[in-house]
Design a protein around this motif. Structure first.
Motif, PDB file in Angstrom:
ATOM      1  N   ILE A   9      11.386   5.353   2.591  1.00  0.00           N
ATOM      2  CA  ILE A   9       9.768   5.472   2.418  1.00  0.00           C
ATOM      3  C   ILE A   9      10.065   7.240   1.802  1.00  0.00           C
ATOM      4  O   ILE A   9      10.041   8.086   2.412  1.00  0.00           O
ATOM      5  CB  ILE A   9       8.885   5.556   3.402  1.00  0.00           C
ATOM      6  CG1 ILE A   9       8.824   4.205   4.165  1.00  0.00           C
ATOM      7  CG2 ILE A   9       7.309   5.104   2.879  1.00  0.00           C
ATOM      8  CD1 ILE A   9       7.854   3.711   5.221  1.00  0.00           C
ATOM      9  N   PRO A  10       9.247   7.091   0.823  1.00  0.00           N
ATOM     10  CA  PRO A  10       9.343   8.154  -0.385  1.00  0.00           C
ATOM     11  C   PRO A  10       8.002   9.288   0.275  1.00  0.00           C
ATOM     12  O   PRO A  10       6.939   8.797   0.774  1.00  0.00           O
ATOM     13  CB  PRO A  10       8.439   7.866  -1.449  1.00  0.00           C
ATOM     14  CG  PRO A  10       9.364   6.975  -1.446  1.00  0.00           C
ATOM     15  CD  PRO A  10       9.186   6.098  -0.550  1.00  0.00           C
ATOM     16  N   LEU A  11       8.049  10.535   0.649  1.00  0.00           N
ATOM     17  CA  LEU A  11       7.501  10.906   1.373  1.00  0.00           C
ATOM     18  C   LEU A  11       6.217  11.856   0.290  1.00  0.00           C
ATOM     19  O   LEU A  11       5.181  11.676   1.069  1.00  0.00           O
ATOM     20  CB  LEU A  11       8.246  12.853   1.782  1.00  0.00           C
ATOM     21  CG  LEU A  11       8.724  13.283   2.630  1.00  0.00           C
ATOM     22  CD1 LEU A  11       9.491  14.319   2.869  1.00  0.00           C
ATOM     23  CD2 LEU A  11       8.445  12.537   4.743  1.00  0.00           C
ATOM     24  N   SER A  12       6.638  11.225  -0.272  1.00  0.00           N
ATOM     25  CA  SER A  12       5.327  11.008  -1.372  1.00  0.00           C
ATOM     26  C   SER A  12       4.124  10.041  -1.331  1.00  0.00           C
ATOM     27  O   SER A  12       3.034  10.341  -1.630  1.00  0.00           O
ATOM     28  CB  SER A  12       5.104  11.024  -3.075  1.00  0.00           C
ATOM     29  OG  SER A  12       6.538  10.034  -2.972  1.00  0.00           O
ATOM     30  N   ALA A  13       4.406   9.083  -0.533  1.00  0.00           N
ATOM     31  CA  ALA A  13       3.629   8.059  -1.077  1.00  0.00           C
ATOM     32  C   ALA A  13       3.389   8.010   0.574  1.00  0.00           C
ATOM     33  O   ALA A  13       2.410   7.531   0.701  1.00  0.00           O
ATOM     34  CB  ALA A  13       4.952   6.296  -0.217  1.00  0.00           C
ATOM     35  N   VAL A  59       0.938  -1.437  -0.046  1.00  0.00           N
ATOM     36  CA  VAL A  59      -0.391  -0.216  -0.621  1.00  0.00           C
ATOM     37  C   VAL A  59       0.486   1.686   0.238  1.00  0.00           C
ATOM     38  O   VAL A  59       0.568   2.256  -0.589  1.00  0.00           O
ATOM     39  CB  VAL A  59      -0.624   0.057   0.846  1.00  0.00           C
ATOM     40  CG1 VAL A  59      -1.651   1.011   1.234  1.00  0.00           C
ATOM     41  CG2 VAL A  59      -1.732  -1.392   0.608  1.00  0.00           C
ATOM     42  N   ILE A  60       1.693   0.993   0.929  1.00  0.00           N
ATOM     43  CA  ILE A  60       2.898   2.234   1.416  1.00  0.00           C
ATOM     44  C   ILE A  60       3.866   1.738   0.359  1.00  0.00           C
ATOM     45  O   ILE A  60       5.277   0.614   0.756  1.00  0.00           O
ATOM     46  CB  ILE A  60       3.211   2.926   2.228  1.00  0.00           C
ATOM     47  CG1 ILE A  60       1.826   3.329   2.873  1.00  0.00           C
ATOM     48  CG2 ILE A  60       4.270   3.995   2.311  1.00  0.00           C
ATOM     49  CD1 ILE A  60       1.653   3.451   4.616  1.00  0.00           C
ATOM     50  N   GLN A  96       2.657  10.513   1.791  1.00  0.00           N
ATOM     51  CA  GLN A  96       1.477  12.082   0.996  1.00  0.00           C
ATOM     52  C   GLN A  96       0.053  11.023   0.570  1.00  0.00           C
ATOM     53  O   GLN A  96      -1.507  11.508   0.728  1.00  0.00           O
ATOM     54  CB  GLN A  96       1.655  12.604   0.870  1.00  0.00           C
ATOM     55  CG  GLN A  96       2.544  13.729   1.488  1.00  0.00           C
ATOM     56  CD  GLN A  96       3.749  14.659   0.516  1.00  0.00           C
ATOM     57  OE1 GLN A  96       3.499  14.487  -0.703  1.00  0.00           O
ATOM     58  NE2 GLN A  96       4.580  15.451   1.624  1.00  0.00           N
ATOM     59  N   ALA A  97       0.584  10.313  -0.051  1.00  0.00           N
ATOM     60  CA  ALA A  97      -0.668   9.531  -1.045  1.00  0.00           C
ATOM     61  C   ALA A  97      -1.085   9.028  -0.314  1.00  0.00           C
ATOM     62  O   ALA A  97      -2.500   9.007  -0.784  1.00  0.00           O
ATOM     63  CB  ALA A  97       0.406   8.234  -2.037  1.00  0.00           C
ATOM     64  N   TYR A  98      -0.827   8.153   0.751  1.00  0.00           N
ATOM     65  CA  TYR A  98      -1.203   7.166   1.552  1.00  0.00           C
ATOM     66  C   TYR A  98      -2.593   7.874   2.406  1.00  0.00           C
ATOM     67  O   TYR A  98      -3.563   7.921   2.619  1.00  0.00           O
ATOM     68  CB  TYR A  98      -0.897   6.866   2.526  1.00  0.00           C
ATOM     69  CG  TYR A  98      -1.691   5.744   4.020  1.00  0.00           C
ATOM     70  CD1 TYR A  98      -2.378   4.719   3.584  1.00  0.00           C
ATOM     71  CD2 TYR A  98      -1.492   6.343   4.804  1.00  0.00           C
ATOM     72  CE1 TYR A  98      -3.377   4.484   4.617  1.00  0.00           C
ATOM     73  CE2 TYR A  98      -2.281   5.363   5.750  1.00  0.00           C
ATOM     74  CZ  TYR A  98      -2.846   4.530   5.372  1.00  0.00           C
ATOM     75  OH  TYR A  98      -3.651   4.067   6.253  1.00  0.00           O
TER      76      TYR A  98
END
Length: 205
Positions: free
Chosen positions: A49-53, A36-37, A55-57
């Motif tokens: 973990i990418p910060l964008s991931a 999921v992330i 934020q998307a979660y």
């Protein structure tokens, strides 16, 4: 002065991700393992973990959004309503259902009251509901739905971590309702939704 590594600022540890999301580190690890992330491991075995991931979660877990598994313009889709108060579970369901390529249009509600309003407005083909929720819980919601003949064709499934004896104390699984124990076996859930899709789409032809 040592230059700032801008790439490093775009990733975080599981601890930092947990702080940003307001959930436990173990929950973040479960989300990563489920895909999921997005994340990767360093040579030392540490997750990054990418910060964008993150934020998307966080956006996906906010609830209430439509998450179609196929383009909305598709000629025939099966509407699914997922009622789940845990944002991590909602994001996990959204991720899994999107992977399967089934002709689904998926909506999410956080509690039984929201779900009854949604059902009155859109009358989904399939209802996937948790049991233990604040306010009107899933069991009472399903009993209410079963009292309306116009909703008799709706496929209903309970997704719950309740022990069999606790479920039996509430009256057991109602007739015509399918039960999936948490943690959900997604292969079984996918098979159930495939069958629902086949029947619904055949009836709509």
């Amino acid at each position: 002065m040592k230059p700032v590594d801008s790439a490093a600022e775009e990733v975080c540890t599981t601890q930092r991700a947990a702080e940003l999301l307001g959930i436990s580190v173990s929950s973040v690890q479960q989300l990563v393992e489920a895909g999921v992330i997005e994340a990767w491991k360093t040579k030392g075995g540490h997750r990054r973990i990418p910060l964008s991931a993150v934020q998307a979660y966080r956006a996906a877990a906010s609830g209430g959004a439509v998450a179609p598994s196929v383009p909305q313009a598709a000629a025939a889709t099966v509407s699914v309503l997922v009622v789940e108060d845990n944002p991590m579970q909602r994001a996990l369901y959204q991720h899994q259902l999107a992977l399967w390529g089934l002709p689904l249009t998926v909506r999410f509600c956080e509690n039984g009251y929201q779900a009854l309003i949604e059902i009155a407005s859109h009358k989904p083909d399939v209802l996937l509901a948790d049991i233990v929720m604040d306010g009107l819980d899933g069991y009472e919601m399903i009993k209410t739905i079963l009292g309306y003949p116009e909703l008799a064709e709706m496929h209903i499934a309970i997704l719950s971590g309740l022990a069999p004896e606790a479920l039996a104390a509430r009256g057991g699984v109602p007739d015509g309702v399918v039960f999936f124990s948490k943690p959900v076996n997604f292969d079984e859930l996918r098979g159930y939704l495939r069958a629902c899709c086949a029947q619904r789409l055949r009836n709509k032809i």
